[in-house]
Design an enzyme around this catalytic site. Sequence first.
Site, short mmCIF file in Angstrom:
data_model
loop_
_atom_site.label_atom_id
_atom_site.label_comp_id
_atom_site.label_asym_id
_atom_site.label_seq_id
_atom_site.Cartn_x
_atom_site.Cartn_y
_atom_site.Cartn_z
N ASP A 365 0.90 -1.28 0.13
CA ASP A 365 0.03 0.24 0.07
C ASP A 365 0.94 1.33 0.04
O ASP A 365 1.97 1.19 -0.45
CB ASP A 365 -1.04 -0.01 1.18
CG ASP A 365 -2.12 0.80 0.98
OD1 ASP A 365 -2.44 1.80 1.08
OD2 ASP A 365 -3.24 0.01 0.60
N ARG A 442 -5.74 15.98 3.37
CA ARG A 442 -4.89 15.10 3.56
C ARG A 442 -3.39 15.66 3.12
O ARG A 442 -2.78 14.90 2.69
CB ARG A 442 -5.37 13.94 2.97
CG ARG A 442 -4.54 12.70 3.82
CD ARG A 442 -4.85 11.29 3.07
NE ARG A 442 -4.46 10.27 3.84
CZ ARG A 442 -3.75 9.02 3.62
NH1 ARG A 442 -3.54 8.84 2.20
NH2 ARG A 442 -3.44 8.00 4.53
N TRP A 476 -5.89 1.44 -6.95
CA TRP A 476 -5.87 2.82 -7.27
C TRP A 476 -6.79 3.75 -6.41
O TRP A 476 -7.93 3.84 -6.62
CB TRP A 476 -6.46 2.73 -8.71
CG TRP A 476 -6.56 4.21 -9.58
CD1 TRP A 476 -6.76 5.50 -8.94
CD2 TRP A 476 -6.27 4.52 -10.61
NE1 TRP A 476 -6.82 6.49 -9.84
CE2 TRP A 476 -6.35 5.93 -11.10
CE3 TRP A 476 -5.84 3.70 -11.85
CZ2 TRP A 476 -6.28 6.46 -12.39
CZ3 TRP A 476 -5.72 4.32 -13.24
CH2 TRP A 476 -5.91 5.67 -13.25
N ASP A 477 -5.86 4.55 -5.51
CA ASP A 477 -6.72 5.26 -4.49
C ASP A 477 -6.88 6.62 -5.12
O ASP A 477 -6.39 7.15 -6.06
CB ASP A 477 -5.63 5.38 -3.27
CG ASP A 477 -6.34 5.50 -2.03
OD1 ASP A 477 -7.64 5.98 -2.14
OD2 ASP A 477 -5.75 5.35 -1.16
N ASP A 547 -13.22 2.23 3.98
CA ASP A 547 -11.96 2.17 5.18
C ASP A 547 -12.40 1.55 6.34
O ASP A 547 -11.32 1.34 7.21
CB ASP A 547 -11.25 3.45 5.51
CG ASP A 547 -10.35 3.83 4.16
OD1 ASP A 547 -10.04 3.00 3.61
OD2 ASP A 547 -9.96 5.21 4.24
C1 DGJ Z 1 -6.93 5.44 1.84
C2 DGJ Z 1 -7.42 3.79 1.48
O1 DGJ Z 1 -8.77 3.94 1.54
C3 DGJ Z 1 -6.64 3.27 2.46
O2 DGJ Z 1 -7.13 1.71 2.40
C4 DGJ Z 1 -5.01 3.26 2.25
O3 DGJ Z 1 -4.81 2.83 0.88
C5 DGJ Z 1 -4.65 4.84 2.49
N1 DGJ Z 1 -5.63 5.63 1.65
C6 DGJ Z 1 -3.42 4.72 1.97
O4 DGJ Z 1 -2.98 6.34 2.11
#
Ligand code: DGJ
Length: 739
Positions: A365, A442, A476-477, A547
Site C-alpha cells: 500500500d 490530507r 488505485w486510490d 476504510d
Molecule cells: C485510503 C485507502 O482507503 C486506504 O485503504 C489506504 O490505501 C490509504 N488511503 C493509504 O494512504
Amino acid sequence: MSIIFHERSREFHLFNDSVSYIIKILPNDQLGQLYFGKRIHDREDFGHLLEFANRPMTAILQDYGFSLEHVRQEYPAYGTTDFRLPALEILQEDGSRLTNFAYESHRIFGGKPGLSGLPATYVQEDEEADTLEVTLRDKLLDMRLVLLYTIFNKEGAIARSARFENHGRKPVQITRAMSLSLDLPDCDYQWIQFSGAWSRERQVKTRRLEQGIQAVSSQRGHSSHNHNPFIVLKRPEADEFSGEVMGFSLVYSGNFLAQAEVDTYNVTRVMLGINPFAFSWKLEQGETFQTPEAVMAYSSAGLNAMSQTFHRLYRSRLARGVWRDKARPVLLNNWEATYFDFDEDKLVEIARAAKEDGVELFVLDDGWFGSRSSDSSGLGDWYANRDRLPGGIKGLSEKIEALGMKFGLWVELEMVNPDSDLYRQHPDWAIQTPGRMPSQGRNQLVLDFARNEVVDHIYDRIEEILAESKVSYIKWDMNRSITECYSQAFPADRQGEIFHRYILGVYSLYERLIERFPQILFESCASGGARFDAGMLYYAPQCWTSDDSDAVERIKIQYGTSFGYPVVSMGAHVSAVPNHQLCRNTPLETRGNVACFGAFGYELDLKKLSDEERRIVRQQIAFVKEYRQVLQFGTFYRLQSPFEHNIAAWMAVSEDKRTAVAGYYKILNDVNCEFRRLRLSGLDPDLKYDVEGMDNWFYGDELMSAGLVTTDASAGQAVPGQFCTDFWSKLYVLKARGE
Ligand code: DGJ
C-alpha cells in the site's frame, strides 16, 4: 426485434420478457413518455395513455393547443409550458435559454454502441440488445439532440444517454444535460438512497416521495462517500421478494444529481446525470457533447430481483477484461499492518507468513515512493524509495513472486503533495484558482487531469514501473475532494467544464493502463468507498468498499452496497482487533464470515496472531478458495436487513442451485430469546439439501417457506465459547444431494 415503431401512432415500444418502455412523438414533435414497467402486450396505439386536461391557469403551447405542464415527457426543457426542472438547458449567445428539440428521425438496430471516452455497458453479440436512437432537432439553433435507448434482451434494464451536436454557426453553453429523465404517472413510491460518510458509506435511507423535490448529489468532483449515484423507487408494499421496484444507476464517477420531482398532479419526474451545479460546457460549431450513461432496471418481484439485474449486468457487461469472470485472489494488504512504517525485509516477512496460510496476492500500500514517509510529502513522485526498497518495486515484486505469490501495488495517481518534486517543478499542474488560497485535504492537492500533458506525464511514470516489475494488481486510490476547481489551461468560458474534464482524464488514464497491462487486476478506491460507482467498474472490476474494516459496520456497508453493485466488486478484508476505526473487538470468525461475501483479503500482520488464530485464518482461506465461485458470482439475496434487525442475513446461490452459502450475523447477543428460523431464497424447491454441521437434510421448498432452524442451541443461556458473544455469526453451507 424488441423495439417496434408504430408509424401511424408515432410510438416506439421497447420490450423484452420482463419490461416495456413506450415513447410517443407528441403533436408538437417533442417526445412524450407513455409507460415504463412490467411487460405489456404491444398494440398499434397507446395514445390513450397520453392524457390531456384543460385546466384553468394552464399555459398552452399556441400552435398545438396543449400544455407540456401536463404531459409526461422523455427529455423535457424549461421555459415554454413546463415549469418543472428540465433535462436540458442551453444558454445561447443572445442570452436565451429556450430550446425546441423536435423529432427528426430515428434508427433501430441490434447491439449497442460505445460512448467515446466514457464508461458504459456493452454487448458481446449484437443479439444481446437492441438500440433505439432518436434524433431531435432545434431548427433555430441548428442543433441536434440524439437520445439513445438500449434494451437488453435478457435483463429488465434499459440504458440511456443523450448526445448534443452543434451544427449552427454560433457557440452555445450547455448548462444542464441529464443522462436520464423519466416521468411516471403517479408518486406512490418510497425513495431509497444510499448515503453516509467516510467509513460508513451507502447506508440505506428510505422515505416516502412527496410533492416537491427530493435529491441526492455530489459537488465534490467524485461520486463521494456522502451519496451514491444510484437510487431506488419502490411501491410502499414492495419488499426484498415481491412488489414493484425501479433502480436508477449512473455510470459516472464525477459530480452527479439524482432527483425525483413530484408535481402538483402527483406526476414523478426522475432525473439522473451530471450535476448541473457548477457545470457548463461550451459547444462550438461541429462539436458534440455526450452525456454519461444511466441504467434503469424494473422488477415486479421486489428489491432482490432488481439488484440481481444490476449484479449480472455490471458483473458481465460493464466490467471488462481478463478478471471479469475470474474468482478473485485472496490478498493481504499491508496498510493496517504497517501504515508507513516498513522496509523491504519487513514486507517480505509479512508476505512469507501470508503465503504459509494460503494468501495468493501480497499488496504493498501507500508509502513506497519518493519522500513518502507520512501523508505530508511525496505524492506525485512515482519513483521507488530506495532506502526502504533497495531493489525498487522490481526487486520487491520479484522477491514476492519467488515466495509463490503475486504482487500488487498501491498508487494515487491523481494527486500531488505540495512537498514533492512534481509540485515544485509544475505548480500549475495542480487544480487551484489564481489569487485564491488552495485548500488542502490530507496535505495534498488534486492534479489537473483536464490537461492531457498531466495525464501523459503520470502515465509515463507509472508505465515505466509496471513495465519493469512483476505487478499483477493495482489499488488505485484517490483521497480528497476537489476544491477551488479551476484549470490554468482553459479559458474563462470553459471553467465550467473542468469537473467533467477531470473525470474524463481519469477515465483516459485508466483506459491506457488497462490496454497496456491487460493482465493487471485493478481495484479502485477513494478513501475507502468515495468512488464506488458504476463508472469505475468499467475500468476496475472491484473497489475497496470502505476504510471501515470493522465486521459489524461492514455488514451494513456491504448490505447497502449490494443494492446496486455485485458482491464480487466489493473489496472486503479481515483486519486486526481492536479494530483500527472503532476499537471494537469482534471474533475472527465473524470478520471472515462478513469479508468472504466480497473480494476477500486480509489487512493485518498474520505473524502477530496466535497459533489458534492462524489455524482459523487457514481455514477461512481454504473455505474462500473452495466457495469463492458461489460467494463472488452466485445469485445474491438479502434476507434480513441490519438496518432493521439485530440479526442480519444474506446468501449466495450457485447458478445450478446446488450449492449455497448463507451468512447469518447476530449483532448483539440476547438471552432467553425466541426460537428462530431463517427463510432462505433462490434454492431449487425440489432438491434435497444437506446443511453442513446438521444431521438432517431438507427440501429446498421447506428451507424457503418454513425456513432453516437457526435457534441457538443454548436457548439463551450463556455457554462460554459457544453462543454467548456479541457479534456472533455463522455460515450455513448447503449442498444438494444426488445428481
Ligand atoms: C485510503 C485507502 O482507503 C486506504 O485503504 C489506504 O490505501 C490509504 N488511503 C493509504 O494512504
